[in-house]
Design a protein around this motif. Structure first.
Motif, PDB file in Angstrom:
ATOM      1  N   ASN A 202       0.807  -1.227   0.000  1.00  0.00           N
ATOM      2  CA  ASN A 202       0.000   0.000   0.000  1.00  0.00           C
ATOM      3  C   ASN A 202       0.833   1.266   0.000  1.00  0.00           C
ATOM      4  O   ASN A 202       0.403   2.286  -0.520  1.00  0.00           O
ATOM      5  CB  ASN A 202      -0.938   0.021   1.207  1.00  0.00           C
ATOM      6  CG  ASN A 202      -2.011  -1.038   1.112  1.00  0.00           C
ATOM      7  OD1 ASN A 202      -2.508  -1.333   0.035  1.00  0.00           O
ATOM      8  ND2 ASN A 202      -2.349  -1.625   2.242  1.00  0.00           N
ATOM      9  N   THR A 203       2.021   1.221   0.606  1.00  0.00           N
ATOM     10  CA  THR A 203       2.744   2.474   0.815  1.00  0.00           C
ATOM     11  C   THR A 203       4.181   2.465   0.322  1.00  0.00           C
ATOM     12  O   THR A 203       4.928   3.402   0.607  1.00  0.00           O
ATOM     13  CB  THR A 203       2.734   2.842   2.313  1.00  0.00           C
ATOM     14  OG1 THR A 203       3.333   1.788   3.062  1.00  0.00           O
ATOM     15  CG2 THR A 203       1.331   3.113   2.802  1.00  0.00           C
ATOM     16  N   ALA A 204       4.578   1.440  -0.428  1.00  0.00           N
ATOM     17  CA  ALA A 204       5.932   1.411  -0.986  1.00  0.00           C
ATOM     18  C   ALA A 204       5.838   1.174  -2.489  1.00  0.00           C
ATOM     19  O   ALA A 204       4.905   0.536  -2.981  1.00  0.00           O
ATOM     20  CB  ALA A 204       6.773   0.325  -0.322  1.00  0.00           C
ATOM     21  N   PHE A 205       6.813   1.698  -3.214  1.00  0.00           N
ATOM     22  CA  PHE A 205       6.849   1.600  -4.676  1.00  0.00           C
ATOM     23  C   PHE A 205       8.294   1.348  -5.083  1.00  0.00           C
ATOM     24  O   PHE A 205       9.205   1.972  -4.547  1.00  0.00           O
ATOM     25  CB  PHE A 205       6.336   2.900  -5.294  1.00  0.00           C
ATOM     26  CG  PHE A 205       6.491   2.966  -6.781  1.00  0.00           C
ATOM     27  CD1 PHE A 205       5.617   2.291  -7.612  1.00  0.00           C
ATOM     28  CD2 PHE A 205       7.528   3.692  -7.358  1.00  0.00           C
ATOM     29  CE1 PHE A 205       5.762   2.344  -8.995  1.00  0.00           C
ATOM     30  CE2 PHE A 205       7.678   3.749  -8.726  1.00  0.00           C
ATOM     31  CZ  PHE A 205       6.790   3.070  -9.551  1.00  0.00           C
TER      32      PHE A 205
ATOM     33  N   ASP B   1       5.947   8.094   5.448  1.00  0.00           N
ATOM     34  CA  ASP B   1       4.587   7.599   5.207  1.00  0.00           C
ATOM     35  C   ASP B   1       4.505   6.115   4.865  1.00  0.00           C
ATOM     36  O   ASP B   1       3.472   5.652   4.391  1.00  0.00           O
ATOM     37  CB  ASP B   1       3.930   8.401   4.083  1.00  0.00           C
ATOM     38  CG  ASP B   1       3.663   9.844   4.492  1.00  0.00           C
ATOM     39  OD1 ASP B   1       3.461  10.081   5.688  1.00  0.00           O
ATOM     40  OD2 ASP B   1       3.676  10.722   3.616  1.00  0.00           O
ATOM     41  N   VAL B   2       5.564   5.358   5.087  1.00  0.00           N
ATOM     42  CA  VAL B   2       5.530   3.923   4.794  1.00  0.00           C
ATOM     43  C   VAL B   2       5.024   3.189   6.029  1.00  0.00           C
ATOM     44  O   VAL B   2       5.542   3.369   7.125  1.00  0.00           O
ATOM     45  CB  VAL B   2       6.927   3.396   4.388  1.00  0.00           C
ATOM     46  CG1 VAL B   2       6.891   1.893   4.176  1.00  0.00           C
ATOM     47  CG2 VAL B   2       7.400   4.102   3.135  1.00  0.00           C
TER      48      VAL B   2
ATOM     49  N   ASP C  36       4.454  -2.711   5.480  1.00  0.00           N
ATOM     50  CA  ASP C  36       5.028  -2.591   4.138  1.00  0.00           C
ATOM     51  C   ASP C  36       6.547  -2.505   4.211  1.00  0.00           C
ATOM     52  O   ASP C  36       7.248  -3.087   3.377  1.00  0.00           O
ATOM     53  CB  ASP C  36       4.452  -1.371   3.410  1.00  0.00           C
ATOM     54  CG  ASP C  36       2.992  -1.579   3.014  1.00  0.00           C
ATOM     55  OD1 ASP C  36       2.513  -2.736   3.040  1.00  0.00           O
ATOM     56  OD2 ASP C  36       2.331  -0.582   2.671  1.00  0.00           O
ATOM     57  N   LEU C  37       7.056  -1.815   5.214  1.00  0.00           N
ATOM     58  CA  LEU C  37       8.510  -1.750   5.404  1.00  0.00           C
ATOM     59  C   LEU C  37       9.054  -3.144   5.710  1.00  0.00           C
ATOM     60  O   LEU C  37      10.104  -3.534   5.184  1.00  0.00           O
ATOM     61  CB  LEU C  37       8.862  -0.772   6.524  1.00  0.00           C
ATOM     62  CG  LEU C  37      10.351  -0.579   6.785  1.00  0.00           C
ATOM     63  CD1 LEU C  37      11.073  -0.087   5.535  1.00  0.00           C
ATOM     64  CD2 LEU C  37      10.566   0.383   7.949  1.00  0.00           C
TER      65      LEU C  37
ATOM     66  N   ASN D 196       3.307   7.280  -2.242  1.00  0.00           N
ATOM     67  CA  ASN D 196       2.688   8.538  -2.636  1.00  0.00           C
ATOM     68  C   ASN D 196       3.746   9.608  -2.926  1.00  0.00           C
ATOM     69  O   ASN D 196       3.509  10.780  -2.712  1.00  0.00           O
ATOM     70  CB  ASN D 196       1.733   9.020  -1.543  1.00  0.00           C
ATOM     71  CG  ASN D 196       2.452   9.250  -0.222  1.00  0.00           C
ATOM     72  OD1 ASN D 196       3.640   8.984  -0.078  1.00  0.00           O
ATOM     73  ND2 ASN D 196       1.718   9.727   0.754  1.00  0.00           N
ATOM     74  N   ARG D 197       4.869   9.203  -3.417  1.00  0.00           N
ATOM     75  CA  ARG D 197       5.979  10.137  -3.605  1.00  0.00           C
ATOM     76  C   ARG D 197       5.612  11.280  -4.546  1.00  0.00           C
ATOM     77  O   ARG D 197       4.914  11.093  -5.531  1.00  0.00           O
ATOM     78  CB  ARG D 197       7.218   9.412  -4.120  1.00  0.00           C
ATOM     79  CG  ARG D 197       7.093   8.947  -5.556  1.00  0.00           C
ATOM     80  CD  ARG D 197       8.363   8.258  -5.978  1.00  0.00           C
ATOM     81  NE  ARG D 197       8.177   7.671  -7.278  1.00  0.00           N
ATOM     82  CZ  ARG D 197       8.947   7.900  -8.315  1.00  0.00           C
ATOM     83  NH1 ARG D 197       9.980   8.673  -8.209  1.00  0.00           N
ATOM     84  NH2 ARG D 197       8.716   7.323  -9.473  1.00  0.00           N
ATOM     85  N   VAL D 198       6.074  12.437  -4.198  1.00  0.00           N
ATOM     86  CA  VAL D 198       5.869  13.607  -5.037  1.00  0.00           C
ATOM     87  C   VAL D 198       7.185  14.072  -5.626  1.00  0.00           C
ATOM     88  O   VAL D 198       7.211  14.952  -6.462  1.00  0.00           O
ATOM     89  CB  VAL D 198       5.211  14.771  -4.249  1.00  0.00           C
ATOM     90  CG1 VAL D 198       3.722  14.755  -4.368  1.00  0.00           C
ATOM     91  CG2 VAL D 198       5.642  14.782  -2.813  1.00  0.00           C
ATOM     92  N   SER D 199       8.261  13.471  -5.206  1.00  0.00           N
ATOM     93  CA  SER D 199       9.577  13.828  -5.742  1.00  0.00           C
ATOM     94  C   SER D 199      10.352  12.542  -5.990  1.00  0.00           C
ATOM     95  O   SER D 199       9.810  11.453  -5.898  1.00  0.00           O
ATOM     96  CB  SER D 199      10.317  14.728  -4.754  1.00  0.00           C
ATOM     97  OG  SER D 199      10.638  13.988  -3.597  1.00  0.00           O
ATOM     98  N   ASP D 200      11.609  12.683  -6.271  1.00  0.00           N
ATOM     99  CA  ASP D 200      12.456  11.520  -6.508  1.00  0.00           C
ATOM    100  C   ASP D 200      13.145  11.046  -5.239  1.00  0.00           C
ATOM    101  O   ASP D 200      14.174  10.390  -5.290  1.00  0.00           O
ATOM    102  CB  ASP D 200      13.504  11.854  -7.580  1.00  0.00           C
ATOM    103  CG  ASP D 200      12.880  11.972  -8.955  1.00  0.00           C
ATOM    104  OD1 ASP D 200      11.857  11.317  -9.188  1.00  0.00           O
ATOM    105  OD2 ASP D 200      13.415  12.712  -9.790  1.00  0.00           O
TER     106      ASP D 200
END
Length: 159
Positions: free
Chosen positions: A14-17, A60-61, A65-66, A31-35
């Motif tokens: 849910n919270t990692a990409f 926010d992870v 998920d971590l 939900n990253r907005v930057s790099d």
């Protein structure tokens, strides 16, 4: 575990990409907005010491998920480096003439199995390295022809 499997597993949280870039598996907040990434895993790493982290980007992870990310990283470290990458895929380029390219492929219809030529690449014309090695082992006289016809299929063409 293969690198592409790790990416799919992490991207299922849910919270990692995760994505692979420049030979590294890079993991971001979903939900990253930057790099900003929180973990950078060199795909050929053999120890945790090779992994770079930035806990400032971990706000926010979710803990579960971590934990999944850490489990994936450990499974990658437990996998020999040469086994982490998907097997290369090839086509057998048969004849090029004024009518165009021709590819050799295996056709399996109902109870009949036969070799056929195709004017365009299809899933029937894609072979893994191990499939071609087995074909050469089963037909040693064809091995030089198989090596001569073999051309690598790019990742985006294989699906």
């Amino acid at each position: 575990m293969k690198i592409d499997e790790a990416v799919k597993f992490i991207n299922g949280t849910n919270t990692a990409f995760a994505e692979v870039e420049d030979g590294d598996l890079i993991i971001f907040e979903h939900n990253r907005v930057s790099d900003d990434w929180f973990l950078r895993f060199p795909t050929k790493a053999k120890t945790w010491r090779s992994i770079i982290d930035d806990e400032d980007c971990l706000t926010d992870v979710e803990p579960q998920d971590l934990a999944r990310v850490m489990d994936v990283i450990q499974r990658l470290l437990d996998t020999p480096v040469e086994e982490r990458f998907p097997e290369k895929k090839y086509r057998l380029r048969w004849i090029d003439d004024k009518l165009g390219k021709t590819f050799l492929g295996f056709n399996n219809q109902w109870t009949e199995k036969f070799w056929s030529t195709y004017g365009v690449p299809t899933s029937n014309t894609i072979f893994t390295e191990s499939e071609l090695e087995q074909l050469k082992k089963d037909n040693p006289r064809l091995a030089p022809a198989i090596d001569a016809m073999k051309e690598e299929v790019k990742d985006d063409e294989a699906d």
